[in-house]
Design an enzyme around this catalytic site. Structure first.
Site, PDB file in Angstrom:
ATOM      1  N   TYR A   1      42.718  68.853  35.892  1.00 47.02           N
ATOM      2  CA  TYR A   1      42.560  70.288  36.196  1.00 47.02           C
ATOM      3  C   TYR A   1      43.915  70.987  36.347  1.00 47.02           C
ATOM      4  CZ  TYR A   1      41.315  74.316  39.203  1.00 47.02           C
ATOM      5  OH  TYR A   1      41.178  75.560  39.775  1.00 47.02           O
ATOM      6  N   ILE A   2      44.741  70.499  37.251  1.00 43.13           N
ATOM      7  CA  ILE A   2      46.030  71.177  37.487  1.00 43.13           C
ATOM      8  C   ILE A   2      47.013  70.810  36.371  1.00 43.13           C
ATOM      9  CG2 ILE A   2      47.896  71.547  39.146  1.00 43.13           C
ATOM     10  CD1 ILE A   2      45.865  70.614  41.340  1.00 43.13           C
TER      11      ILE A   2
ATOM     12  N   ASP B   1      47.768  59.977  30.498  1.00 44.06           N
ATOM     13  CA  ASP B   1      46.564  60.072  31.351  1.00 44.06           C
ATOM     14  C   ASP B   1      45.603  58.965  30.948  1.00 44.06           C
ATOM     15  OD1 ASP B   1      44.004  61.077  32.491  1.00 44.06           O
ATOM     16  OD2 ASP B   1      45.116  62.939  32.809  1.00 44.06           O
TER      17      ASP B   1
ATOM     18  N   SER C   1      49.700  67.360  49.021  1.00 42.08           N
ATOM     19  CA  SER C   1      48.519  68.139  49.417  1.00 42.08           C
ATOM     20  C   SER C   1      48.664  68.606  50.849  1.00 42.08           C
ATOM     21  CB  SER C   1      47.282  67.238  49.294  1.00 42.08           C
ATOM     22  OG  SER C   1      46.181  67.819  49.950  1.00 42.08           O
TER      23      SER C   1
ATOM     24  N   TYR D   1      42.421  58.848  51.127  1.00 39.05           N
ATOM     25  CA  TYR D   1      43.048  59.774  50.186  1.00 39.05           C
ATOM     26  C   TYR D   1      44.260  60.442  50.831  1.00 39.05           C
ATOM     27  CZ  TYR D   1      44.084  64.074  47.691  1.00 39.05           C
ATOM     28  OH  TYR D   1      44.749  65.088  47.063  1.00 39.05           O
TER      29      TYR D   1
ATOM     30  N   LYS E   1      48.519  60.127  50.085  1.00 38.60           N
ATOM     31  CA  LYS E   1      49.501  61.204  49.848  1.00 38.60           C
ATOM     32  C   LYS E   1      50.644  61.104  50.851  1.00 38.60           C
ATOM     33  CE  LYS E   1      47.587  63.165  46.350  1.00 38.60           C
ATOM     34  NZ  LYS E   1      48.220  63.110  45.043  1.00 38.60           N
TER      35      LYS E   1
ATOM     36  N   ASN F   1      32.590  68.258  45.144  1.00 43.35           N
ATOM     37  CA  ASN F   1      32.932  68.174  46.563  1.00 43.35           C
ATOM     38  C   ASN F   1      33.471  69.501  47.059  1.00 43.35           C
ATOM     39  OD1 ASN F   1      32.559  65.287  46.843  1.00 43.35           O
ATOM     40  ND2 ASN F   1      34.374  65.070  45.549  1.00 43.35           N
TER      41      ASN F   1
HETATM   42  P1  NAD Z   1      42.217  65.740  38.319  1.00 47.39           P
HETATM   43  O1  NAD Z   1      41.378  64.566  38.704  1.00 47.39           O
HETATM   44  O2  NAD Z   1      41.595  66.818  37.520  1.00 47.39           O
HETATM   45  O3  NAD Z   1      43.537  65.246  37.563  1.00 47.39           O
HETATM   46  C1  NAD Z   1      44.132  64.007  37.814  1.00 47.39           C
HETATM   47  C2  NAD Z   1      44.365  63.344  36.468  1.00 47.39           C
HETATM   48  O4  NAD Z   1      44.996  62.074  36.671  1.00 47.39           O
HETATM   49  C3  NAD Z   1      43.059  63.058  35.717  1.00 47.39           C
HETATM   50  O5  NAD Z   1      43.176  63.565  34.401  1.00 47.39           O
HETATM   51  C4  NAD Z   1      42.924  61.547  35.744  1.00 47.39           C
HETATM   52  O6  NAD Z   1      42.260  61.057  34.605  1.00 47.39           O
HETATM   53  C5  NAD Z   1      44.371  61.122  35.823  1.00 47.39           C
HETATM   54  N1  NAD Z   1      44.611  59.805  36.440  1.00 47.39           N
HETATM   55  C6  NAD Z   1      44.104  59.332  37.600  1.00 47.39           C
HETATM   56  N2  NAD Z   1      44.577  58.101  37.840  1.00 47.39           N
HETATM   57  C7  NAD Z   1      45.395  57.779  36.806  1.00 47.39           C
HETATM   58  C8  NAD Z   1      46.158  56.634  36.477  1.00 47.39           C
HETATM   59  N3  NAD Z   1      46.165  55.561  37.254  1.00 47.39           N
HETATM   60  N4  NAD Z   1      46.889  56.655  35.341  1.00 47.39           N
HETATM   61  C9  NAD Z   1      46.878  57.739  34.523  1.00 47.39           C
HETATM   62  N5  NAD Z   1      46.163  58.842  34.782  1.00 47.39           N
HETATM   63  C10 NAD Z   1      45.423  58.861  35.909  1.00 47.39           C
HETATM   64  O7  NAD Z   1      42.827  66.323  39.678  1.00 47.39           O
HETATM   65  P2  NAD Z   1      43.658  67.649  39.912  1.00 47.39           P
HETATM   66  O8  NAD Z   1      42.835  68.559  40.742  1.00 47.39           O
HETATM   67  O9  NAD Z   1      44.238  68.153  38.657  1.00 47.39           O
HETATM   68  O10 NAD Z   1      44.790  67.073  40.859  1.00 47.39           O
HETATM   69  C11 NAD Z   1      46.054  66.664  40.365  1.00 47.39           C
HETATM   70  C12 NAD Z   1      46.852  66.091  41.517  1.00 47.39           C
HETATM   71  O11 NAD Z   1      46.955  67.061  42.546  1.00 47.39           O
HETATM   72  C13 NAD Z   1      46.211  64.850  42.159  1.00 47.39           C
HETATM   73  O12 NAD Z   1      47.242  63.950  42.499  1.00 47.39           O
HETATM   74  C14 NAD Z   1      45.571  65.404  43.400  1.00 47.39           C
HETATM   75  O13 NAD Z   1      45.465  64.446  44.429  1.00 47.39           O
HETATM   76  C15 NAD Z   1      46.524  66.522  43.781  1.00 47.39           C
HETATM   77  N6  NAD Z   1      45.890  67.580  44.581  1.00 47.39           N
HETATM   78  C16 NAD Z   1      44.765  68.203  44.118  1.00 47.39           C
HETATM   79  C17 NAD Z   1      44.143  69.172  44.914  1.00 47.39           C
HETATM   80  C18 NAD Z   1      42.883  69.847  44.457  1.00 47.39           C
HETATM   81  O14 NAD Z   1      42.154  70.385  45.289  1.00 47.39           O
HETATM   82  N7  NAD Z   1      42.564  69.873  43.156  1.00 47.39           N
HETATM   83  C19 NAD Z   1      44.691  69.532  46.154  1.00 47.39           C
HETATM   84  C20 NAD Z   1      45.852  68.893  46.575  1.00 47.39           C
HETATM   85  C21 NAD Z   1      46.453  67.916  45.786  1.00 47.39           C
HETATM   86  N1  UFG Z   2      32.388  73.930  51.860  1.00 43.33           N
HETATM   87  C1  UFG Z   2      31.080  74.307  52.056  1.00 43.33           C
HETATM   88  N2  UFG Z   2      30.152  73.845  51.165  1.00 43.33           N
HETATM   89  C2  UFG Z   2      30.457  73.033  50.126  1.00 43.33           C
HETATM   90  C3  UFG Z   2      31.810  72.659  49.930  1.00 43.33           C
HETATM   91  C4  UFG Z   2      32.747  73.118  50.829  1.00 43.33           C
HETATM   92  O1  UFG Z   2      30.750  75.030  52.999  1.00 43.33           O
HETATM   93  O2  UFG Z   2      29.559  72.631  49.374  1.00 43.33           O
HETATM   94  C5  UFG Z   2      33.411  74.440  52.790  1.00 43.33           C
HETATM   95  C6  UFG Z   2      34.139  73.352  53.567  1.00 43.33           C
HETATM   96  O3  UFG Z   2      33.415  73.030  54.739  1.00 43.33           O
HETATM   97  C7  UFG Z   2      35.489  74.038  53.840  1.00 43.33           C
HETATM   98  C8  UFG Z   2      35.695  74.925  52.604  1.00 43.33           C
HETATM   99  O4  UFG Z   2      34.401  75.092  52.028  1.00 43.33           O
HETATM  100  O5  UFG Z   2      35.382  74.862  54.970  1.00 43.33           O
HETATM  101  C9  UFG Z   2      36.615  74.320  51.570  1.00 43.33           C
HETATM  102  O6  UFG Z   2      36.142  73.000  51.237  1.00 43.33           O
HETATM  103  P1  UFG Z   2      36.758  72.178  50.014  1.00 43.33           P
HETATM  104  O7  UFG Z   2      36.041  70.874  49.972  1.00 43.33           O
HETATM  105  O8  UFG Z   2      36.748  73.021  48.784  1.00 43.33           O
HETATM  106  O9  UFG Z   2      38.285  71.992  50.407  1.00 43.33           O
HETATM  107  P2  UFG Z   2      38.934  71.257  51.661  1.00 43.33           P
HETATM  108  O10 UFG Z   2      39.916  72.210  52.239  1.00 43.33           O
HETATM  109  O11 UFG Z   2      37.932  70.680  52.561  1.00 43.33           O
HETATM  110  O12 UFG Z   2      39.663  70.043  50.942  1.00 43.33           O
HETATM  111  C10 UFG Z   2      40.654  70.282  49.949  1.00 43.33           C
HETATM  112  C11 UFG Z   2      40.706  69.112  48.979  1.00 43.33           C
HETATM  113  C12 UFG Z   2      41.140  67.889  49.695  1.00 43.33           C
HETATM  114  C13 UFG Z   2      42.415  68.140  50.410  1.00 43.33           C
HETATM  115  C14 UFG Z   2      42.278  69.331  51.331  1.00 43.33           C
HETATM  116  C15 UFG Z   2      43.553  69.703  51.991  1.00 43.33           C
HETATM  117  O13 UFG Z   2      39.446  68.883  48.418  1.00 43.33           O
HETATM  118  O14 UFG Z   2      41.364  66.873  48.770  1.00 43.33           O
HETATM  119  O15 UFG Z   2      41.855  70.458  50.557  1.00 43.33           O
HETATM  120  O16 UFG Z   2      44.483  70.044  51.027  1.00 43.33           O
HETATM  121  F1  UFG Z   2      42.709  67.050  51.149  1.00 43.33           F
END
Ligand code: NAD
Ligand code: UFG
Length: 338
Positions: free
Chosen positions: A12-13, A32, A125, A149, A153, A198
């Site tokens: 995604y990112i 990836d 994160s 998780y 980090k 989630n």
């Molecule tokens: P994502 O799952 O969409 O992207 C992660 C990518 O890494 C995927 O394409 C997956 O196939 C690849 N990957 C996983 N394990 C691998 C491995 N061992 N070798 C090669 N590729 C691998 O997730 P995202 O939302 O794009 O997140 C990117 C990064 O940012 C992650 O490290 C995640 O923990 C971090 N992050 C995400 C969020 C969020 O809410 N999306 C918030 C904070 C931090």
């Molecule tokens: N929420 C709902 N219903 C849902 C999903 C979420 O009410 O179906 C609420 C949660 O209770 C929270 C808010 O929406 O109050 C945001 O929830 P998210 O799951 O979207 O995000 P979080 O902040 O809980 O978690 C995210 C990432 C985690 C990361 C965290 C801190 O998913 O991986 O931010 O960076 F650890």
């Protein structure tokens, strides 16, 4: 020609950052294993931006495969997205998470050092702040974690800090993302979670498109303006731009810096639902449900360091976030398999 290597570049990112880098003229390599992504994302990126992108399939824990990448391509810096990110799953499969996220990062750094590539942007994160005592949260706030998780980090941050202490010629930024949402304004790439989302925004979008009957709002008795949880939602294109700034910063800086990427503004769950409905003119049925275990009331960034160090700040509004999320979801109701 030197390339920027994106681990997890198809995610995604990563895919939004690949697009931003290509648009800025950087040659990009994605590495990836597609454990949580589709090859379509980067195919669409190449349609959106002319530029030099190489997409490779491989796992960051596979040291020999990583070596091949560094042997075959000249790489100037790495943006390390690859990781597993589902909090619930991490409590069920801790070894898998530590292996993938922590051991994978150690392997990556070992290979980077072997090839003398010492510029790294790491996807950290806001989860490393645990249940922060005060908001907005500055980078100096104490760190803690409540699930594997989050621990992974935090451990990676500590490992990278030790690495820089031992070898000061590394340049590393720990980008602490708050809550990434939205999609490229083309509607061509976006978030495509596996199974039941989630996170809040993809859940809202799937309810709006009719795939799920209603949203459960997890708790309405938090000490926030309307009782529902408050978070710092940040547009993924702003986040992508932050990576570009971090890479440019590393061109002239060594050492390690943790930097929040957030807007500095918190919105509640009901703010999100109501804005999504109003801007997109679509119903989002919801019910109030019990609190989700482990959730905190309020979490938003103090974003000043990103501005002073990187010259970056979020530009997109909440309206942009919900509009772009909906464009992606409504044009691709089943994500990349639509
Ligand atoms: P994502 O799952 O969409 O992207 C992660 C990518 O890494 C995927 O394409 C997956 O196939 C690849 N990957 C996983 N394990 C691998 C491995 N061992 N070798 C090669 N590729 C691998 O997730 P995202 O939302 O794009 O997140 C990117 C990064 O940012 C992650 O490290 C995640 O923990 C971090 N992050 C995400 C969020 C969020 O809410 N999306 C918030 C904070 C931090
Ligand atoms: N929420 C709902 N219903 C849902 C999903 C979420 O009410 O179906 C609420 C949660 O209770 C929270 C808010 O929406 O109050 C945001 O929830 P998210 O799951 O979207 O995000 P979080 O902040 O809980 O978690 C995210 C990432 C985690 C990361 C965290 C801190 O998913 O991986 O931010 O960076 F650890």
């Amino acid at each position: 020609m030197t390339h920027i290597l994106l681990t997890g570049g198809a995610g995604y990112i990563g895919s939004h950052t690949a697009l931003a880098l290509l648009r800025a003229g950087y040659p990009v390599i994605s590495f990836d294993n597609y454990s949580n992504s589709s090859t379509s994302a980067l195919e669409r990126v190449t349609q959106l931006a002319a530029g030099n992108i190489t997409t490779l399939s491989g796992d960051i824990r596979d040291e020999a495969a990583l070596r091949e990448v560094f042997r075959q391509h000249k790489i100037s810096a790495v943006v390390h997205f690859a990781g597993l990110k589902a909090v619930g799953e991490s409590t069920e499969m801790p070894l898998h998470y530590y292996d993938n996220n922590v051991a994978g990062t150690v392997t990556l750094c070992r290979v980077m050092r072997e090839f003398n590539v010492k510029k790294l942007v790491f996807s950290s994160s806001a989860t490393v702040y645990g249940d922060a005592k005060t908001v907005p949260i500055a980078e100096s706030a104490p760190r803690s974690a409540t699930n594997p998780y989050g621990q992974s980090k935090l451990m990676i941050e500590l490992i990278l800090e030790d690495l820089v202490k031992a070898e000061p010629d590394w340049g590393i930024t720990l980008l602490r993302y708050f809550n990434p949402v939205g999609a490229d304004s083309s509607g061509q790439i976006g978030e495509d979670p596996n199974g039941i989302p989630n996170n809040l925004m993809p859940f809202i979008a799937q309810v709006a498109v009719g795939q799920r009957p209603k949203l459960s709002v997890f708790g309405d008795d938090y000490p926030t303006h309307d009782g529902t949880g408050v978070r710092d939602y940040i547009h993924v294109s702003d986040l992508a731009a932050g990576h570009l700034k971090a890479l440019q910063y590393l061109e002239t800086h060594q050492g390690i810096e943790a930097i929040n990427l957030g807007t500095g503004t918190g919105y509640s769950v009901l703010d999100m639902v109501k804005t999504f409905s109003a801007i997109n003119q679509v119903a989002v049925p919801y019910q109030i449900a019990p609190r989700r275990p482990g959730d905190i009331a309020s979490c938003y960034a103090k974003p000043d360091k990103a501005l002073s160090l990187l010259g970056w700040q979020a530009e997109k509004t909440l309206d942009d976030m919900v509009r772009d999320s909906w464009r992606w979801q409504s044009q691709n109701p089943n994500g990349y398999s639509s």
